[in-house]
Motif scaffolding. Sequence first.
Motif, mmCIF file in Angstrom:
data_model
loop_
_atom_site.group_PDB
_atom_site.id
_atom_site.type_symbol
_atom_site.label_atom_id
_atom_site.label_comp_id
_atom_site.label_asym_id
_atom_site.label_seq_id
_atom_site.Cartn_x
_atom_site.Cartn_y
_atom_site.Cartn_z
ATOM 1 N N LEU A 216 17.915 -52.390 4.545
ATOM 2 C CA LEU A 216 18.323 -51.281 4.255
ATOM 3 C C LEU A 216 17.430 -49.930 3.959
ATOM 4 C CD1 LEU A 216 20.512 -50.485 2.381
ATOM 5 C CD2 LEU A 216 19.125 -50.493 0.320
ATOM 6 N N ARG A 217 17.960 -48.936 5.385
ATOM 7 C CA ARG A 217 17.143 -47.158 4.863
ATOM 8 C C ARG A 217 17.730 -46.674 3.686
ATOM 9 N NH1 ARG A 217 17.448 -48.077 10.280
ATOM 10 N NH2 ARG A 217 15.084 -47.882 10.993
ATOM 11 N N GLN A 218 17.296 -45.872 3.336
ATOM 12 C CA GLN A 218 17.348 -45.032 1.306
ATOM 13 C C GLN A 218 16.918 -44.208 1.789
ATOM 14 O OE1 GLN A 218 18.404 -47.456 -2.631
ATOM 15 N NE2 GLN A 218 16.545 -48.505 -1.506
ATOM 16 N N MET A 219 17.821 -43.244 1.610
ATOM 17 C CA MET A 219 16.727 -41.623 1.665
ATOM 18 C C MET A 219 17.596 -41.341 0.411
ATOM 19 S SD MET A 219 17.010 -39.125 5.040
ATOM 20 C CE MET A 219 18.967 -38.979 4.963
ATOM 21 N N LEU A 220 16.344 -39.882 0.014
ATOM 22 C CA LEU A 220 16.361 -38.924 -1.390
ATOM 23 C C LEU A 220 15.958 -38.085 -0.773
ATOM 24 C CD1 LEU A 220 17.339 -38.527 -4.219
ATOM 25 C CD2 LEU A 220 15.259 -39.522 -5.222
ATOM 26 N N THR A 221 16.221 -36.723 -1.258
ATOM 27 C CA THR A 221 15.929 -35.478 -0.562
ATOM 28 C C THR A 221 16.758 -34.640 -1.874
ATOM 29 O OG1 THR A 221 18.279 -34.753 0.487
ATOM 30 C CG2 THR A 221 16.690 -36.101 1.760
ATOM 31 N N LEU A 222 16.024 -33.129 -1.618
ATOM 32 C CA LEU A 222 15.953 -32.140 -2.610
ATOM 33 C C LEU A 222 16.386 -31.466 -2.312
ATOM 34 C CD1 LEU A 222 17.364 -31.440 -5.812
ATOM 35 C CD2 LEU A 222 14.494 -31.308 -6.164
ATOM 36 N N ASP A 223 16.921 -29.982 -1.806
ATOM 37 C CA ASP A 223 16.621 -28.335 -1.324
ATOM 38 C C ASP A 223 16.949 -27.883 -2.337
ATOM 39 O OD1 ASP A 223 17.553 -30.076 0.536
ATOM 40 O OD2 ASP A 223 18.923 -29.244 1.610
ATOM 41 N N PHE A 224 15.742 -26.534 -2.037
ATOM 42 C CA PHE A 224 15.365 -25.271 -3.264
ATOM 43 C C PHE A 224 15.804 -24.484 -1.921
ATOM 44 C CE2 PHE A 224 12.312 -27.693 -2.715
ATOM 45 C CZ PHE A 224 11.189 -27.313 -2.810
ATOM 46 N N PRO A 225 15.414 -23.177 -2.391
ATOM 47 C CA PRO A 225 14.786 -21.612 -1.704
ATOM 48 C C PRO A 225 13.923 -21.774 -2.188
ATOM 49 C CG PRO A 225 16.781 -21.115 -3.143
ATOM 50 C CD PRO A 225 16.996 -22.975 -3.269
ATOM 51 N N ILE A 226 13.067 -21.097 -1.251
ATOM 52 C CA ILE A 226 12.344 -20.227 -1.372
ATOM 53 C C ILE A 226 11.850 -18.660 -0.680
ATOM 54 C CG2 ILE A 226 9.433 -19.988 -1.526
ATOM 55 C CD1 ILE A 226 9.238 -23.376 -1.463
ATOM 56 N N ASN A 227 12.365 -17.687 -1.870
ATOM 57 C CA ASN A 227 12.436 -16.424 -0.487
ATOM 58 C C ASN A 227 13.874 -16.956 0.175
ATOM 59 O OD1 ASN A 227 10.441 -15.006 -2.351
ATOM 60 N ND2 ASN A 227 8.873 -15.887 -0.512
ATOM 61 N N ARG A 228 13.461 -16.459 1.169
ATOM 62 C CA ARG A 228 15.127 -16.591 2.009
ATOM 63 C C ARG A 228 14.486 -18.098 2.928
ATOM 64 N NH1 ARG A 228 15.872 -10.571 5.721
ATOM 65 N NH2 ARG A 228 15.579 -9.609 3.549
ATOM 66 N N ILE A 229 14.004 -18.694 2.729
ATOM 67 C CA ILE A 229 13.775 -19.848 3.689
ATOM 68 C C ILE A 229 14.308 -21.468 2.118
ATOM 69 C CG2 ILE A 229 11.805 -22.088 4.319
ATOM 70 C CD1 ILE A 229 10.137 -19.873 4.860
ATOM 71 N N LYS A 230 15.779 -22.316 3.561
ATOM 72 C CA LYS A 230 15.718 -23.402 2.281
ATOM 73 C C LYS A 230 14.520 -24.383 2.912
ATOM 74 C CE LYS A 230 19.950 -24.249 1.083
ATOM 75 N NZ LYS A 230 21.409 -24.090 1.798
ATOM 76 N N MET A 231 13.849 -24.855 1.644
ATOM 77 C CA MET A 231 12.880 -26.007 1.556
ATOM 78 C C MET A 231 13.734 -27.337 1.444
ATOM 79 S SD MET A 231 9.949 -24.890 2.915
ATOM 80 C CE MET A 231 9.180 -26.381 2.460
ATOM 81 N N ARG A 232 13.069 -28.288 2.106
ATOM 82 C CA ARG A 232 13.449 -29.845 0.843
ATOM 83 C C ARG A 232 12.127 -30.627 1.276
ATOM 84 N NH1 ARG A 232 18.098 -32.401 5.292
ATOM 85 N NH2 ARG A 232 19.599 -31.136 3.550
ATOM 86 N N ILE A 233 12.564 -31.005 0.246
ATOM 87 C CA ILE A 233 11.115 -32.793 0.054
ATOM 88 C C ILE A 233 12.763 -33.560 -0.556
ATOM 89 C CG2 ILE A 233 9.535 -31.078 -0.837
ATOM 90 C CD1 ILE A 233 10.581 -32.251 -3.760
ATOM 91 N N GLY A 234 11.098 -34.799 -0.208
ATOM 92 C CA GLY A 234 12.319 -36.119 -0.110
ATOM 93 C C GLY A 234 11.367 -37.693 0.238
ATOM 94 N N TYR A 235 12.405 -38.832 -0.565
ATOM 95 C CA TYR A 235 11.315 -40.105 -0.040
ATOM 96 C C TYR A 235 12.154 -40.937 0.242
ATOM 97 C CZ TYR A 235 11.002 -44.491 -2.246
ATOM 98 O OH TYR A 235 10.486 -46.137 -2.014
#
Length: 282
Positions: A216-235
Amino acid sequence: MKKRLLTLWFALLACAGLGAQEDSLYATRYVMRSFLFGAGHANVLDTYLSPLEYEGPEVRLMYENMRMTKLLGGNVSAQNLLQVNFSYTKNPAQTARMYSGIINWNYALHYQFRINEQLKILAGPMLDLNGGCIYNERNSNNPAQAKAYGSLAASGMLIYKFRIKCYPFILRYQANLPLAGAMFSPEYGESYYEIFSLGNGGKNVRFTSLHNNPSLRQMLTLDFPINRIKMRIGYVCDIQQAKVNNLKTHVYSHNFMIGFVRNFYILKGKNKLSMPNNVTPY
């Protein structure tokens, strides 16, 4: 007068249909791309090389490409997901080291159930291919084990868009479950020299399913903008395990990821434009 009204009505319907087809065609050109880098922990076992579990750090790279298709009325999205991970692990006594490198490629088609403007649920089939190698520096006769396996999998995704005050976020959870496929493996006690040089290979390609390859592969991500850049953090929680030819193997990985997301509109010979929210596949 009635004939003119009917003619006008059919003309409007035809224009609307052409407009919908045109919008669907344009929607297929909008692409979401992301690149993530991560680090974490790996637990590796391969009884062909050693009966012991090896543990240590792991690094992972992930590239994702997602866009809408024209399938089923334009409600199906295509996802390309490429992952490369490398781990450096040691045995419990810290006296031997093992190196593991795996490349994983997924291609999935998800039907998008749009619950409301904030929530989407995606589900569909996925092709999962894997290749790599595990190397144990202590062994002399059989120092390495090749990894080559693939399967058809079921994939599901939940995408939720929300705001905290005026700040936008996109939360995504995805799970991929292999259902049926094939795996290369030497038989117990069989060397690669016997397989490829002497030609004495046995049943080295075996059918896999949930009974001998429960992964099983699982992925959890969260996108949010910083100025004009859209960042993504995840597990990423990657559980790969199998028991074929009387050999047990597993690679358990836990990685925290960080990177960025870019949205494009593909135009031949022109610059790429930003993606409007009403046609985004993500």
